[in-house]
Write a protein that holds these residues in place. Sequence first.
Motif, mmCIF file in Angstrom:
data_model
loop_
_atom_site.group_PDB
_atom_site.id
_atom_site.type_symbol
_atom_site.label_atom_id
_atom_site.label_comp_id
_atom_site.label_asym_id
_atom_site.label_seq_id
_atom_site.Cartn_x
_atom_site.Cartn_y
_atom_site.Cartn_z
ATOM 1 N N PRO A 109 0.516 -1.243 -0.041
ATOM 2 C CA PRO A 109 0.044 0.030 0.018
ATOM 3 C C PRO A 109 0.965 1.001 0.171
ATOM 4 C CG PRO A 109 -0.715 -1.055 1.434
ATOM 5 C CD PRO A 109 0.368 -2.836 1.378
ATOM 6 N N VAL A 110 1.782 0.916 0.812
ATOM 7 C CA VAL A 110 3.292 2.180 0.725
ATOM 8 C C VAL A 110 3.641 2.633 -0.211
ATOM 9 C CG1 VAL A 110 2.968 2.124 3.210
ATOM 10 C CG2 VAL A 110 5.045 1.036 2.249
ATOM 11 N N SER A 111 4.035 1.932 -1.370
ATOM 12 C CA SER A 111 4.146 1.710 -2.640
ATOM 13 C C SER A 111 4.213 2.729 -3.566
ATOM 14 C CB SER A 111 4.500 0.635 -3.370
ATOM 15 O OG SER A 111 4.867 -1.157 -2.793
ATOM 16 N N THR A 112 2.980 3.224 -3.772
ATOM 17 C CA THR A 112 2.415 4.620 -4.474
ATOM 18 C C THR A 112 1.316 5.382 -3.836
ATOM 19 O OG1 THR A 112 1.124 2.781 -6.150
ATOM 20 C CG2 THR A 112 3.611 3.174 -7.080
ATOM 21 N N PRO A 113 0.627 6.427 -4.325
ATOM 22 C CA PRO A 113 -0.040 6.907 -3.565
ATOM 23 C C PRO A 113 -1.263 6.129 -3.753
ATOM 24 C CG PRO A 113 0.842 9.279 -4.294
ATOM 25 C CD PRO A 113 2.157 7.177 -4.636
ATOM 26 N N PRO A 114 -1.793 6.037 -5.575
ATOM 27 C CA PRO A 114 -2.875 5.083 -6.046
ATOM 28 C C PRO A 114 -3.043 4.030 -5.376
ATOM 29 C CG PRO A 114 -1.202 5.876 -8.372
ATOM 30 C CD PRO A 114 -0.883 6.454 -6.481
ATOM 31 N N ASN A 115 -1.955 3.414 -4.527
ATOM 32 C CA ASN A 115 -1.722 2.348 -3.639
ATOM 33 C C ASN A 115 -3.183 2.019 -2.238
ATOM 34 O OD1 ASN A 115 -1.314 0.926 -6.513
ATOM 35 N ND2 ASN A 115 0.485 -0.047 -5.111
ATOM 36 N N SER A 116 -2.241 3.685 -2.095
ATOM 37 C CA SER A 116 -2.116 3.952 -0.277
ATOM 38 C C SER A 116 -4.095 4.145 -0.649
ATOM 39 C CB SER A 116 -1.955 5.736 -0.042
ATOM 40 O OG SER A 116 -0.298 4.331 0.018
ATOM 41 N N ILE A 117 -4.407 5.440 -1.590
ATOM 42 C CA ILE A 117 -5.913 4.986 -2.329
ATOM 43 C C ILE A 117 -6.806 4.361 -1.505
ATOM 44 C CG2 ILE A 117 -7.805 6.825 -3.224
ATOM 45 C CD1 ILE A 117 -5.465 8.533 -4.378
ATOM 46 N N ALA A 118 -6.676 3.262 -2.459
ATOM 47 C CA ALA A 118 -7.308 2.527 -3.141
ATOM 48 C C ALA A 118 -7.370 0.894 -1.335
ATOM 49 C CB ALA A 118 -6.589 1.296 -3.676
ATOM 50 N N PHE A 119 -5.934 0.922 -1.035
ATOM 51 C CA PHE A 119 -6.262 0.458 0.370
ATOM 52 C C PHE A 119 -7.220 1.342 1.616
ATOM 53 C CE2 PHE A 119 -4.249 -0.662 4.823
ATOM 54 C CZ PHE A 119 -4.092 -2.238 4.398
ATOM 55 N N SER A 120 -7.041 2.442 1.234
ATOM 56 C CA SER A 120 -7.816 3.342 2.576
ATOM 57 C C SER A 120 -9.392 2.814 2.508
ATOM 58 C CB SER A 120 -7.432 4.612 1.973
ATOM 59 O OG SER A 120 -7.659 5.088 1.157
ATOM 60 N N SER A 121 -9.924 2.564 1.727
ATOM 61 C CA SER A 121 -11.297 2.078 1.218
ATOM 62 C C SER A 121 -11.861 0.697 2.342
ATOM 63 C CB SER A 121 -11.202 1.595 -0.407
ATOM 64 O OG SER A 121 -11.087 -0.024 -0.869
ATOM 65 N N GLY A 122 -10.753 0.398 2.803
ATOM 66 C CA GLY A 122 -11.001 -0.584 3.641
ATOM 67 C C GLY A 122 -11.285 -2.174 3.327
ATOM 68 N N HIS A 123 -11.582 -1.430 2.246
ATOM 69 C CA HIS A 123 -12.070 -3.481 1.315
ATOM 70 C C HIS A 123 -10.396 -4.457 1.324
ATOM 71 C CE1 HIS A 123 -15.322 -1.889 2.227
ATOM 72 N NE2 HIS A 123 -15.448 -0.631 0.956
ATOM 73 N N LEU A 124 -9.475 -3.918 1.272
ATOM 74 C CA LEU A 124 -8.338 -4.803 0.685
ATOM 75 C C LEU A 124 -7.007 -5.017 1.663
ATOM 76 C CD1 LEU A 124 -7.648 -2.495 -2.504
ATOM 77 C CD2 LEU A 124 -7.472 -5.281 -2.543
ATOM 78 N N MET A 125 -6.762 -5.911 2.035
ATOM 79 C CA MET A 125 -6.175 -6.177 3.450
ATOM 80 C C MET A 125 -4.167 -6.909 2.445
ATOM 81 S SD MET A 125 -8.069 -9.308 4.754
ATOM 82 C CE MET A 125 -6.655 -10.275 5.081
ATOM 83 N N VAL A 126 -3.049 -5.963 2.698
ATOM 84 C CA VAL A 126 -1.965 -6.255 2.322
ATOM 85 C C VAL A 126 -1.367 -7.532 1.966
ATOM 86 C CG1 VAL A 126 0.624 -6.270 3.475
ATOM 87 C CG2 VAL A 126 -1.217 -4.507 4.241
ATOM 88 N N LYS A 127 -2.046 -8.373 2.096
ATOM 89 C CA LYS A 127 -1.694 -10.063 1.334
ATOM 90 C C LYS A 127 -2.233 -10.483 -0.081
ATOM 91 C CE LYS A 127 -5.087 -12.308 3.351
ATOM 92 N NZ LYS A 127 -5.775 -13.806 4.339
ATOM 93 N N ASP A 128 -3.481 -9.160 0.129
ATOM 94 C CA ASP A 128 -4.513 -8.860 -1.018
ATOM 95 C C ASP A 128 -3.008 -8.226 -2.741
ATOM 96 O OD1 ASP A 128 -6.407 -10.317 -0.268
ATOM 97 O OD2 ASP A 128 -7.000 -8.570 0.063
#
Length: 566
Positions: free
Chosen positions: A488-507
Amino acid sequence: QEGRCLYVILLMALYWCTEALPLAVTALLPIVLFPFLGILPSNKVCPQYFLDTNFLFLSGLIMASAIEEWNLHRRIALRVLMLVGVQPARLILGMMLTTSFLSMWLSNTASTAMMLPIANAILKSLFGEKDTSKDMNRENEENQASLQQNKLYTVPTEMQFLASTEDKDLTEEKEVASDGLSDLKKEEEYRTNIWKGFLISIPYAASIGGTATLTGTAPNLILLGQLKSYFPECDVVNFGSWFMFAFPLMLIFLLLGWLWISILYGGINLRGWRTKKSNIREDAEARARQVIKEDYQKLGPTKFAEQAIFFLFCMFAIMLFSRDPKFIPGWASLFAPGFISDAVTGITIVIILFFFPSQKPSFRWWFDLKAPNTETQPLLTWRKAQETVPWNIILLLGGGFAMAKGCEESGLSVWIGGRLHPLEGVPPPVAVILITIVIALFTEFASNTATIIIFLPVLAELAIRLKVNPLYLMIPGTIGCSYAFMLPVSTPPNSIAFSSGHLMVKDMAKTGLLMNLMGVLLLSLAMNTWAKSIFQLGTFPAWANIHAENATSLLTAVENVTLSAL
């Protein structure tokens, strides 16, 4: 001098990786440290922050602001989704195509931030509220308890099961109940996977799409700026030549990424191509189609401002592409050689935005003496540009160019090249794969802009040591730092998608690992096939020879100074 310059670079790399200071503030350190440490005078450092490459990037950012101001990007996105259909696999493809196209011109972050709310609205129409289904195990337990106590089962309204008749025996009731719960669980797993597939596809498509144009992402422009600094005679990289190389690569990667995400998250079922869709899914798809249609209708008829922006945007792209496409003479050949750059083209179109009217002008106004003398609103105001353009990126680019200039002038790049002897025996194709893997892993934890600023000087010297075209190593390094998919910390787009609460780091890690591998292999394939003819990668160019000769003479001078000091 080399040691002092290396100290500044390591300090900036540390600050960029840890974000102890804001990235843009760290980029300003060369203005202070280079003059104080005797590396470069300020009159050589400061101009690096406003090279023509910065103005090319600025023109792209301002054009993106105008597109966002009039919601043209949203109209394009919804129109594409209406065309591709609402089946999950098709919708994921539509989302990825739209996001990648937008991120070629807008920033990756803006494209992701715009597409995610559209995706959420479609998902809610397909499956209902995701939040209500988080406690699936608890619901199953309650259903089973109810079954045991009352010898009945809870009717799941979403699945629309018919209640059993009273004259059925208890055994039949239990069988139907367990089947209903099993179907409900499968449906729940399906919708959870599709939801994840939707959300994860958008940031990935933004990162892939940003590589297709020079203005799509900051690392591409840093490559262009550092090429002009290290190899002033190099003129093979411009908007047109980059697009011819990177656009096919983007399309292939996007298609393979879509197949991988669709297969992994159930959008495409390899074992059930002919399985008939349930009535529930057909109803959900009809609702999703209606949601997209309603959102598009809310935009109303196409405004004059949107038409004007679209026309200017097309002119922006066509003029950049046709300025000097290399395979035929471009329109820049009509002017004095070396006077017209991509920055001139971009800024020309952008200036028009600030005076072109946003409403259709009436020619009768000129002949009507009683007409009100009201001020017309332009397509973009300077106040809006100030608010929406991320000016910090301009400083970040400038910091990278200043760092590259310091490496060159101090002799640090030559010193680094002298320490690369062990790598001289590595075959160039293997070097491309190793470089892409190392940079893709490094950028998972650090800013991609900071990553490429640090690595490009090393790659330039390594190419000269290997006697290969410097672009053969520098281009894979540049594109590789955009292939950050695992965290999630790799790029801002990854962080935005991760912040939706429906994704996990392992996904992200599971999906991103294969995406990274595909990216590395596809990039290696591109560099050894069509890129060779576009950038003349098969020969060691004359412009690199000049740099190599200068570097050798500088290294000899450094050694003489060292010996005399001893």
